[in-house]
Design a protein around this motif. Sequence first.
Motif, PDB file in Angstrom:
ATOM      1  N   VAL A 150      36.342  -0.736 -23.604  1.00 15.98           N
ATOM      2  CA  VAL A 150      37.153  -1.018 -24.791  1.00 15.98           C
ATOM      3  C   VAL A 150      37.219   0.237 -25.641  1.00 15.98           C
ATOM      4  O   VAL A 150      36.192   0.864 -25.938  1.00 15.98           O
ATOM      5  CB  VAL A 150      36.550  -2.185 -25.610  1.00 15.98           C
ATOM      6  N   GLU A 151      38.410   0.587 -26.066  1.00 13.45           N
ATOM      7  CA  GLU A 151      38.586   1.760 -26.917  1.00 13.45           C
ATOM      8  C   GLU A 151      38.338   1.370 -28.362  1.00 13.45           C
ATOM      9  O   GLU A 151      38.985   0.451 -28.899  1.00 13.45           O
ATOM     10  CB  GLU A 151      40.016   2.304 -26.766  1.00 13.45           C
ATOM     11  N   GLY A 152      37.400   2.037 -28.999  1.00  8.98           N
ATOM     12  CA  GLY A 152      37.082   1.691 -30.382  1.00  8.98           C
ATOM     13  C   GLY A 152      36.236   2.769 -31.029  1.00  8.98           C
ATOM     14  O   GLY A 152      35.629   3.615 -30.365  1.00  8.98           O
ATOM     15  N   GLN A 153      36.186   2.716 -32.356  1.00 13.95           N
ATOM     16  CA  GLN A 153      35.429   3.680 -33.143  1.00 13.95           C
ATOM     17  C   GLN A 153      34.555   2.926 -34.136  1.00 13.95           C
ATOM     18  O   GLN A 153      34.986   1.959 -34.756  1.00 13.95           O
ATOM     19  CB  GLN A 153      36.377   4.633 -33.886  1.00 13.95           C
ATOM     20  N   VAL A 154      33.312   3.396 -34.284  1.00 18.65           N
ATOM     21  CA  VAL A 154      32.338   2.748 -35.166  1.00 18.65           C
ATOM     22  C   VAL A 154      32.209   3.565 -36.447  1.00 18.65           C
ATOM     23  O   VAL A 154      31.956   4.768 -36.392  1.00 18.65           O
ATOM     24  CB  VAL A 154      30.962   2.623 -34.480  1.00 18.65           C
TER      25      VAL A 154
ATOM     26  N   LEU B 146      28.370  -2.013 -40.427  1.00 15.29           N
ATOM     27  CA  LEU B 146      29.197  -1.213 -39.525  1.00 15.29           C
ATOM     28  C   LEU B 146      30.495  -1.949 -39.242  1.00 15.29           C
ATOM     29  O   LEU B 146      30.538  -3.189 -39.226  1.00 15.29           O
ATOM     30  CB  LEU B 146      28.466  -0.932 -38.212  1.00 15.29           C
ATOM     31  N   ASP B 147      31.552  -1.167 -38.994  1.00 14.26           N
ATOM     32  CA  ASP B 147      32.871  -1.732 -38.680  1.00 14.26           C
ATOM     33  C   ASP B 147      33.401  -1.074 -37.415  1.00 14.26           C
ATOM     34  O   ASP B 147      33.298   0.153 -37.248  1.00 14.26           O
ATOM     35  CB  ASP B 147      33.853  -1.510 -39.838  1.00 14.26           C
ATOM     36  N   ILE B 148      33.958  -1.889 -36.519  1.00 18.29           N
ATOM     37  CA  ILE B 148      34.544  -1.392 -35.266  1.00 18.29           C
ATOM     38  C   ILE B 148      36.061  -1.490 -35.392  1.00 18.29           C
ATOM     39  O   ILE B 148      36.595  -2.560 -35.716  1.00 18.29           O
ATOM     40  CB  ILE B 148      34.060  -2.206 -34.061  1.00 18.29           C
ATOM     41  N   SER B 149      36.745  -0.412 -35.138  1.00 19.40           N
ATOM     42  CA  SER B 149      38.211  -0.386 -35.218  1.00 19.40           C
ATOM     43  C   SER B 149      38.776   0.129 -33.902  1.00 19.40           C
ATOM     44  O   SER B 149      38.162   0.963 -33.224  1.00 19.40           O
ATOM     45  CB  SER B 149      38.680   0.488 -36.380  1.00 19.40           C
ATOM     46  N   GLY B 150      39.955  -0.378 -33.553  1.00 21.26           N
ATOM     47  CA  GLY B 150      40.603   0.045 -32.305  1.00 21.26           C
ATOM     48  C   GLY B 150      41.904  -0.687 -32.104  1.00 21.26           C
ATOM     49  O   GLY B 150      42.250  -1.609 -32.870  1.00 21.26           O
TER      50      GLY B 150
ATOM     51  N   SER C 163      24.821  -5.666 -39.899  1.00 20.01           N
ATOM     52  CA  SER C 163      26.022  -6.488 -39.956  1.00 20.01           C
ATOM     53  C   SER C 163      27.152  -5.720 -39.285  1.00 20.01           C
ATOM     54  O   SER C 163      27.477  -4.596 -39.687  1.00 20.01           O
ATOM     55  CB  SER C 163      26.383  -6.807 -41.414  1.00 20.01           C
ATOM     56  N   VAL C 164      27.730  -6.326 -38.241  1.00 16.87           N
ATOM     57  CA  VAL C 164      28.822  -5.689 -37.485  1.00 16.87           C
ATOM     58  C   VAL C 164      30.079  -6.520 -37.687  1.00 16.87           C
ATOM     59  O   VAL C 164      30.073  -7.737 -37.473  1.00 16.87           O
ATOM     60  CB  VAL C 164      28.472  -5.585 -35.989  1.00 16.87           C
ATOM     61  N   ASN C 165      31.171  -5.865 -38.070  1.00 18.20           N
ATOM     62  CA  ASN C 165      32.426  -6.560 -38.351  1.00 18.20           C
ATOM     63  C   ASN C 165      33.577  -5.796 -37.716  1.00 18.20           C
ATOM     64  O   ASN C 165      33.432  -4.617 -37.364  1.00 18.20           O
ATOM     65  CB  ASN C 165      32.639  -6.671 -39.871  1.00 18.20           C
ATOM     66  N   THR C 166      34.702  -6.476 -37.562  1.00 20.89           N
ATOM     67  CA  THR C 166      35.909  -5.819 -37.061  1.00 20.89           C
ATOM     68  C   THR C 166      37.117  -6.601 -37.544  1.00 20.89           C
ATOM     69  O   THR C 166      37.146  -7.837 -37.494  1.00 20.89           O
ATOM     70  CB  THR C 166      35.925  -5.742 -35.525  1.00 20.89           C
TER      71      THR C 166
END
Length: 317
Positions: free
Chosen positions: A180-184, A197-201, A237-240
């Motif tokens: 999966v392509e994503g940035q933290v 932390l937030d994951i975007s992609g 806490s991890v969110n997207t």
Amino acid sequence: MQKFIETTGETRDAAIEAALRQLGMDRDDVSVEVLDNGKKGFLGFGATPARVRVTYEAPEEPAAKQPAAPVHTPVQKPAQPAREEKPAEKPVKLSVTDEDDTPRLVKAAPADFVPEKLEIERPPRRERPRRERGGRRERRPVTPSVPKERELIPVSEEGMKQAEKLATDFITGLLEKMGVEGQVTTLPQIECDQLRLDISGPDMGPIIGRRGDTLDAIQYLGSLVLNNALEEHVRLSVNTENYREKRMESLERLARKMAMKVVKSHRSMTLEPMNPYERRIIHAALQDFNGVTTYSTGTEPGRRVVIAPDNSSRAHH
């Protein structure tokens, strides 16, 4: 090991609160079974209290050690004086009758012959303490305690930097393994012991999963990595795509909608299984909702929230 207690009260909520005070537990830590909703009666006559059974998890009690078997020392018999040797007697003769061929002893045993008794040493019986009839075991008094808010323990600046690097590297490597392509990125800190932390992609659907199951799993694994590597406890806490906020709003709408149905039908409704975080959202959303009460039932991972009519509030109208 599961145990339960039964308590009573003027209403079902009063009976549940009495059980929670006695156990010193939160409502989310127990399962509640309503045995009797109780009756108000007329002018104080015919009123019956509400009765509930509260089941909770208790630690296993260590098995009592068996007392060692008593060691008995054999008692030595006093030496008997040697008997005087008698002259050898002549062999006993047998006689045969004419009627049959059955042999018979001619000489009987001496009149003063007494067979010796064999003394067998038996271990004494182990006395067991007798329990008085009609008596019950005395239970240790449970000191009621009011659940307190979680105490925040600040994390040092150096510890938070180490946690940020460990969690970012771990989640980035996990995304590569998943294809999966994503940035933290790191979000601003709100609480002194939490790392956000937030994951975007381009496509975060596989990261969220069904009802956030995959996102919860990533957050759980990241928390394990931090707590095993660091001396300080850091909450992760991890969110997207603002999924956490959207899920909270969706659960609050669901809670209010189901509560309205319970008020109209006067029947309890059970929601789908949820994790502890989502169950707390439901309880908090309906805490001040007039006419209903909430409690959790079942065991993980199938623990559910039950929305039930609040009879005490109906009596005031």
